[in-house]
Write an enzyme that holds these catalytic residues in place. Sequence first.
Site, mmCIF file in Angstrom:
data_model
loop_
_atom_site.group_PDB
_atom_site.id
_atom_site.type_symbol
_atom_site.label_atom_id
_atom_site.label_comp_id
_atom_site.label_asym_id
_atom_site.label_seq_id
_atom_site.Cartn_x
_atom_site.Cartn_y
_atom_site.Cartn_z
ATOM 1 C CG HIS A 179 -3.048 3.287 2.724
ATOM 2 N ND1 HIS A 179 -3.778 2.967 1.611
ATOM 3 C CD2 HIS A 179 -2.917 2.135 3.441
ATOM 4 C CE1 HIS A 179 -4.087 1.688 1.643
ATOM 5 N NE2 HIS A 179 -3.587 1.156 2.745
ATOM 6 C CB CYS A 220 -0.950 0.001 1.190
ATOM 7 S SG CYS A 220 -2.038 -1.415 1.174
ATOM 8 C CG ASN A 278 -6.567 -1.002 2.167
ATOM 9 O OD1 ASN A 278 -6.020 -0.516 1.181
ATOM 10 N ND2 ASN A 278 -5.886 -1.545 3.158
HETATM 11 N N1 ACO Z 1 -17.412 -8.750 11.916
HETATM 12 C C1 ACO Z 1 -17.706 -9.046 13.196
HETATM 13 N N2 ACO Z 1 -16.792 -9.429 14.070
HETATM 14 C C2 ACO Z 1 -15.518 -9.552 13.646
HETATM 15 C C3 ACO Z 1 -15.152 -9.266 12.320
HETATM 16 C C4 ACO Z 1 -16.163 -8.853 11.422
HETATM 17 N N3 ACO Z 1 -15.925 -8.562 10.141
HETATM 18 N N4 ACO Z 1 -13.821 -9.451 12.178
HETATM 19 C C5 ACO Z 1 -13.363 -9.834 13.379
HETATM 20 N N5 ACO Z 1 -14.399 -9.907 14.261
HETATM 21 C C6 ACO Z 1 -14.363 -10.273 15.668
HETATM 22 C C7 ACO Z 1 -13.144 -11.109 16.024
HETATM 23 O O1 ACO Z 1 -13.353 -12.466 15.775
HETATM 24 C C8 ACO Z 1 -12.988 -10.794 17.483
HETATM 25 O O2 ACO Z 1 -13.910 -11.582 18.207
HETATM 26 P P1 ACO Z 1 -13.505 -12.211 19.635
HETATM 27 O O3 ACO Z 1 -13.210 -11.028 20.505
HETATM 28 O O4 ACO Z 1 -14.705 -12.998 20.010
HETATM 29 O O5 ACO Z 1 -12.282 -13.042 19.366
HETATM 30 C C9 ACO Z 1 -13.455 -9.346 17.606
HETATM 31 O O6 ACO Z 1 -14.254 -9.088 16.443
HETATM 32 C C10 ACO Z 1 -12.321 -8.358 17.645
HETATM 33 O O7 ACO Z 1 -11.449 -8.655 16.554
HETATM 34 P P2 ACO Z 1 -10.126 -7.871 16.342
HETATM 35 O O8 ACO Z 1 -9.359 -8.471 15.211
HETATM 36 O O9 ACO Z 1 -9.450 -7.733 17.670
HETATM 37 O O10 ACO Z 1 -10.716 -6.447 15.899
HETATM 38 P P3 ACO Z 1 -9.968 -5.074 15.727
HETATM 39 O O11 ACO Z 1 -10.576 -4.059 16.554
HETATM 40 O O12 ACO Z 1 -8.462 -5.256 15.775
HETATM 41 O O13 ACO Z 1 -10.323 -4.712 14.204
HETATM 42 C C11 ACO Z 1 -9.372 -4.729 12.023
HETATM 43 C C12 ACO Z 1 -9.925 -5.570 13.142
HETATM 44 C C13 ACO Z 1 -10.491 -3.860 11.479
HETATM 45 C C14 ACO Z 1 -8.898 -5.683 10.911
HETATM 46 C C15 ACO Z 1 -8.196 -3.850 12.523
HETATM 47 O O14 ACO Z 1 -7.303 -4.633 13.265
HETATM 48 C C16 ACO Z 1 -7.457 -3.164 11.412
HETATM 49 O O15 ACO Z 1 -7.987 -2.328 10.696
HETATM 50 N N6 ACO Z 1 -6.153 -3.457 11.267
HETATM 51 C C17 ACO Z 1 -5.337 -2.843 10.213
HETATM 52 C C18 ACO Z 1 -5.583 -3.557 8.919
HETATM 53 C C19 ACO Z 1 -5.000 -2.855 7.742
HETATM 54 O O16 ACO Z 1 -4.939 -1.649 7.686
HETATM 55 N N7 ACO Z 1 -4.597 -3.653 6.736
HETATM 56 C C20 ACO Z 1 -4.167 -3.158 5.477
HETATM 57 C C21 ACO Z 1 -2.737 -2.765 5.436
HETATM 58 S S1 ACO Z 1 -2.318 -2.055 3.932
HETATM 59 C C22 ACO Z 1 -1.752 -3.255 2.798
HETATM 60 O O17 ACO Z 1 -0.578 -3.401 2.575
HETATM 61 C C23 ACO Z 1 -2.713 -4.093 2.051
#
Ligand code: ACO
Length: 367
Positions: free
Chosen positions: A253, A113, A283
Amino acid sequence: MPYAHITGWGMSIPEPVLTNEDLAKMVDTNDEWIRDRTGIRERRIAREDQFTSTLAVEAGIKALQAANLAPTELDLIIVASSSPEYIFPATACIVQDQIGAAKAGAFDLLAACSGFIYATNMAAQSIRSGSIKNALVIGSETLSRFVNWKDRSTCILFGDGAGAFVLQASERPGGVLSAVMHSDGSGAESLTLLGGGARYPATETTLAEGKHYIQMDGKAVFRFATRVMGSATKEALALAGLKTEDVDWIIPHQANFRIIETAAKYLKMPLEKFVINVDRYGNTSTASIPIAAVEAFEKGKLKSGDKVVFVGFGAGLTWGALVAEWTGPIPAKKQAHPEQYRLFARLRSWARRAIRFLEGFLSRREL
Ligand code: ACO
């Protein structure tokens, strides 16, 4: 030493929209969770007949139209992509052929990204060194092809699209003022797409193991992103001799609204100075920064002379920031009509293929 000005910009997004409600029918998720955790409401998904090069060509031609530059004037095309059409040939070469950029060198750049920032910096440095005059930089993605639509932790995040800048040499001060590029491969495992490369070529086993899908440790990427967005911005601003008060717009980004919010707090800058459209596109990796820039310009936010910081992070891990003075539209002396070169390019491409076929046929007969 010539300056490297951003003189053209264009974007291309597929029409099909995938909303959070649509996703809730596919995996165990809901609109409220996705909006709360990411800020995303919907994303675009490429049609079956749209590829990374298709979107790249559309965005590239629009950027050339804005710059009023004929493709034959281009010296260099860089396509930054996390979802290139093939391992090789480079998507940039497909673009070069399709737009009719007869004398341009072309290559792909992979920095996930952060790729658009890296690519824009590479093009700007080539212009600054005097080795080229005109460059087309494109960020283009069809990441939907690598998303595991059964994995709710990743499938909600990504979308398809493309954005492009034309960079041109000029003696007038301005344009790209500074850039920083960083990487930390010790974090490589937190965001991967392993299948299809030389280590894991496609086999029944790699398919069964889901190696051809994006795998992500969301929390680790989140922590890394919030750490580097602000620091890279400050570093690039210092190199340009600017302070945060001098900045008109930050174009980050678009991965997650909360990451952008955290960067704004770290920089002590109001969120209003950040261009944000993650709610509508999700994204789009390398395409997210140029798409946001095009929209900011079209909405009348981004104006000539504005100081703007482009900042991003991604797999690798990589991150970077680039500071520019936005050049804006340049009055045209005569219309270049870059779109008209496509038909001629197609004819030339067919003719070259026919000549290669005939050459092969004749050399076989000679043997
Ligand atoms: N819907 C509902 N619940 C979900 C979902 C979903 N889509 N996804 C995960 N959960 C649940 C999990 O299972 C977890 O449940 P549990 O507590 O019972 O285990 C709970 O929600 C919390 O999950 P987390 O992964 O801790 O959620 P978090 O607040 O960290 O959010 C997210 C997840 C949105 C992916 C976040 O971590 C994030 O945005 N990270 C950065 C990702 C990113 O920017 N990636 C791209 C990089 S750029 C590139 O090079 C492509």
